[in-house]
Design a protein around this motif. Sequence first.
Motif, PDB file in Angstrom:
ATOM      1  N   LEU A 182      14.848  92.570-169.317  1.00 46.44           N
ATOM      2  CA  LEU A 182      15.649  92.854-170.309  1.00 46.44           C
ATOM      3  C   LEU A 182      15.352  94.603-170.903  1.00 46.44           C
ATOM      4  O   LEU A 182      16.195  95.182-171.259  1.00 46.44           O
ATOM      5  N   VAL A 183      13.905  94.813-170.694  1.00 44.72           N
ATOM      6  CA  VAL A 183      13.837  96.091-171.208  1.00 44.72           C
ATOM      7  C   VAL A 183      14.384  97.348-170.203  1.00 44.72           C
ATOM      8  O   VAL A 183      14.850  97.948-170.833  1.00 44.72           O
ATOM      9  N   TYR A 184      14.471  97.024-169.001  1.00 49.58           N
ATOM     10  CA  TYR A 184      14.926  97.907-168.107  1.00 49.58           C
ATOM     11  C   TYR A 184      16.503  98.104-168.370  1.00 49.58           C
ATOM     12  O   TYR A 184      17.029  99.110-168.239  1.00 49.58           O
ATOM     13  N   ARG A 185      17.175  96.906-168.607  1.00 47.76           N
ATOM     14  CA  ARG A 185      18.584  96.799-168.742  1.00 47.76           C
ATOM     15  C   ARG A 185      18.782  97.470-170.156  1.00 47.76           C
ATOM     16  O   ARG A 185      19.813  98.179-170.020  1.00 47.76           O
ATOM     17  N   ALA A 200      20.592  93.604-161.452  1.00 46.36           N
ATOM     18  CA  ALA A 200      19.907  93.303-160.324  1.00 46.36           C
ATOM     19  C   ALA A 200      18.584  94.527-160.266  1.00 46.36           C
ATOM     20  O   ALA A 200      17.983  94.103-159.882  1.00 46.36           O
ATOM     21  N   GLU A 201      18.950  95.480-160.577  1.00 45.51           N
ATOM     22  CA  GLU A 201      18.065  96.625-160.503  1.00 45.51           C
ATOM     23  C   GLU A 201      16.827  96.216-161.323  1.00 45.51           C
ATOM     24  O   GLU A 201      15.719  96.672-161.094  1.00 45.51           O
ATOM     25  N   ALA A 202      17.562  95.996-162.629  1.00 41.77           N
ATOM     26  CA  ALA A 202      16.156  95.706-163.710  1.00 41.77           C
ATOM     27  C   ALA A 202      15.488  94.488-163.185  1.00 41.77           C
ATOM     28  O   ALA A 202      14.210  94.686-163.332  1.00 41.77           O
ATOM     29  N   ARG A 203      15.902  93.344-162.889  1.00 48.62           N
ATOM     30  CA  ARG A 203      15.156  92.280-162.361  1.00 48.62           C
ATOM     31  C   ARG A 203      14.419  92.701-161.143  1.00 48.62           C
ATOM     32  O   ARG A 203      12.922  92.396-161.215  1.00 48.62           O
ATOM     33  N   ALA A 204      14.708  93.334-160.232  1.00 46.06           N
ATOM     34  CA  ALA A 204      14.110  93.536-158.972  1.00 46.06           C
ATOM     35  C   ALA A 204      12.649  94.521-159.440  1.00 46.06           C
ATOM     36  O   ALA A 204      11.477  94.371-159.128  1.00 46.06           O
ATOM     37  N   GLN A 205      12.949  95.632-160.385  1.00 48.43           N
ATOM     38  CA  GLN A 205      11.894  96.419-160.940  1.00 48.43           C
ATOM     39  C   GLN A 205      10.858  95.710-161.827  1.00 48.43           C
ATOM     40  O   GLN A 205       9.609  95.911-161.646  1.00 48.43           O
ATOM     41  N   ALA A 206      11.521  94.746-162.614  1.00 48.58           N
ATOM     42  CA  ALA A 206      10.605  93.869-163.373  1.00 48.58           C
ATOM     43  C   ALA A 206       9.691  93.034-162.666  1.00 48.58           C
ATOM     44  O   ALA A 206       8.476  92.868-162.956  1.00 48.58           O
ATOM     45  N   ALA A 207      10.349  92.525-161.760  1.00 43.35           N
ATOM     46  CA  ALA A 207       9.581  91.473-160.456  1.00 43.35           C
ATOM     47  C   ALA A 207       8.337  92.247-160.068  1.00 43.35           C
ATOM     48  O   ALA A 207       7.252  91.844-159.873  1.00 43.35           O
ATOM     49  N   ARG A 208       8.633  93.361-159.366  1.00 47.84           N
ATOM     50  CA  ARG A 208       7.593  94.221-158.857  1.00 47.84           C
ATOM     51  C   ARG A 208       6.338  94.466-159.655  1.00 47.84           C
ATOM     52  O   ARG A 208       5.249  94.596-159.446  1.00 47.84           O
ATOM     53  N   MET A 209       6.698  95.248-161.162  1.00 52.66           N
ATOM     54  CA  MET A 209       5.940  95.518-162.031  1.00 52.66           C
ATOM     55  C   MET A 209       4.784  94.120-162.380  1.00 52.66           C
ATOM     56  O   MET A 209       3.762  94.526-162.101  1.00 52.66           O
ATOM     57  N   VAL A 210       5.489  92.973-162.581  1.00 47.00           N
ATOM     58  CA  VAL A 210       4.739  92.075-163.282  1.00 47.00           C
ATOM     59  C   VAL A 210       3.951  91.602-161.994  1.00 47.00           C
ATOM     60  O   VAL A 210       2.545  91.005-162.391  1.00 47.00           O
ATOM     61  N   ALA A 211       4.559  91.398-160.807  1.00 44.95           N
ATOM     62  CA  ALA A 211       3.653  90.996-159.546  1.00 44.95           C
ATOM     63  C   ALA A 211       2.431  91.997-159.270  1.00 44.95           C
ATOM     64  O   ALA A 211       1.310  91.348-159.117  1.00 44.95           O
ATOM     65  N   ARG A 212       2.574  93.088-159.473  1.00 48.47           N
ATOM     66  CA  ARG A 212       1.750  94.254-159.195  1.00 48.47           C
ATOM     67  C   ARG A 212       0.488  94.070-160.326  1.00 48.47           C
ATOM     68  O   ARG A 212      -0.794  93.828-160.171  1.00 48.47           O
ATOM     69  N   VAL A 213       0.972  93.709-161.695  1.00 49.94           N
ATOM     70  CA  VAL A 213      -0.200  93.487-162.461  1.00 49.94           C
ATOM     71  C   VAL A 213      -0.976  92.378-162.216  1.00 49.94           C
ATOM     72  O   VAL A 213      -2.054  92.228-162.462  1.00 49.94           O
ATOM     73  N   VAL A 217      12.431 104.169-168.235  1.00 42.65           N
ATOM     74  CA  VAL A 217      13.113 104.233-167.162  1.00 42.65           C
ATOM     75  C   VAL A 217      13.261 105.954-166.829  1.00 42.65           C
ATOM     76  O   VAL A 217      13.426 106.099-165.862  1.00 42.65           O
ATOM     77  N   VAL A 218      13.671 106.479-167.856  1.00 41.35           N
ATOM     78  CA  VAL A 218      13.726 107.953-167.796  1.00 41.35           C
ATOM     79  C   VAL A 218      12.687 108.627-168.597  1.00 41.35           C
ATOM     80  O   VAL A 218      12.300 108.020-169.791  1.00 41.35           O
ATOM     81  N   GLU A 219      12.504 109.765-168.238  1.00 43.03           N
ATOM     82  CA  GLU A 219      11.585 110.769-168.884  1.00 43.03           C
ATOM     83  C   GLU A 219      12.258 111.418-170.126  1.00 43.03           C
ATOM     84  O   GLU A 219      13.559 111.957-169.878  1.00 43.03           O
ATOM     85  N   ASP A 220      11.596 111.768-171.052  1.00 42.98           N
ATOM     86  CA  ASP A 220      12.241 112.298-172.297  1.00 42.98           C
ATOM     87  C   ASP A 220      12.249 113.818-171.923  1.00 42.98           C
ATOM     88  O   ASP A 220      11.495 114.538-171.063  1.00 42.98           O
TER      89      ASP A 220
END
Length: 368
Positions: free
Chosen positions: A230-233, A240-253, A269-272
């Motif tokens: 939800l944060v990425y969205r 779909a992209e947000a779910r994939a990114q979130a899954a990778r991040m949580v699995a990594r941690v 998601v983007v840099e200031d």
Amino acid sequence: MNDTAGTGAQGSAADRARWRRYLADERAEAVVYRELAGRRTGEEREILLALAAAEGRHEAHWLRLLGGDETGIPRADLRTRLLGWFARRFGSIFVLALAQQAEGRSPYSTDPDATPAMAADERIHGEVVRGLAARGRRSLAGTFRAAVFGANDGLVSNLALVLGIGATGVPASVVLFTGVAGLLAGALSMGAGEYVSVRSQRELLEASAPDPTAREALIDLDIDANELALVYRARGMDDAEARAQAARMVARVQAAGALAAAPSDALAVVEDDDEAIGTGLSAAVSSFLFFASGALIPVLPWIFGMSGLPATILATVLVSVALVITGATVGVLSGASPVRRALRQLGIGLGAAAVTYALGLAFGTTIA
């Protein structure tokens, strides 16, 4: 392409003169890119050397048409030679901006002896140089904006002020005092305003940046019902992209069993765009100094003891020259026509001064 071009020994005298001119320009442009590459490192250096190599291929094409005959090769055109001179001495964003314009002036798209690939190369080279120049433009955008606006405002506002006051017929000492007061008041106002503006913009961006402590929750998130998506969205990713990114991040941690496995910007998601904004202090100082330097110019005739119409004419001429220079500089650095930008700057500045001068004349007549 010209049917006789392939022999390399034919072509009319006009054709061969044109090929020699193109050959000279390609060699000079290759030197420009090599000079710029010598002042860069890493990826930028590699890109510039690749551009130089491409210019070498174009040079070889014209030399082939000439049958290898290098006699009578002229000097490169003045613009390209000046570009090389700047590249050897400065190697700055200014040179890249000029190179961007030079690539955009290529005649190959309409020349029958240039290959379609060469014409396409030149168009793409313009975009490559535009990309390199954009990096420099981003780094100086905030301070440069404050500097240009400050100088231009100082020139126009103080010229309008002294001309308007002078047109009423008051003594030269009053015009001088008014000009100096306008310089100080305007410079302080511009500096303070620029500082508040930039600081406010940075504070708005900081308010939108991820909370660095929120990453502590990553280790306990349910990987199957991942709230991180939800944060990425919310920050712009599709579902779909947000779910994939979130899954990778949580699995990594969770696989590592430690927060150290999550980068500090895990929720971003983007840099200031801080670099393009500049800092409040640098913008304020630039704005103050450039406004003051611009506002000083129209006061110079009165500082040196002139008065009346001669002082008015000289102030207008000095400011006109300064407006043309600042306008042309903005045009060059933005990749636009320096002449058009200079004339626009000049027209706006003199128009504002003319209005206040006319009002001063009107009030002077009324007072009299």
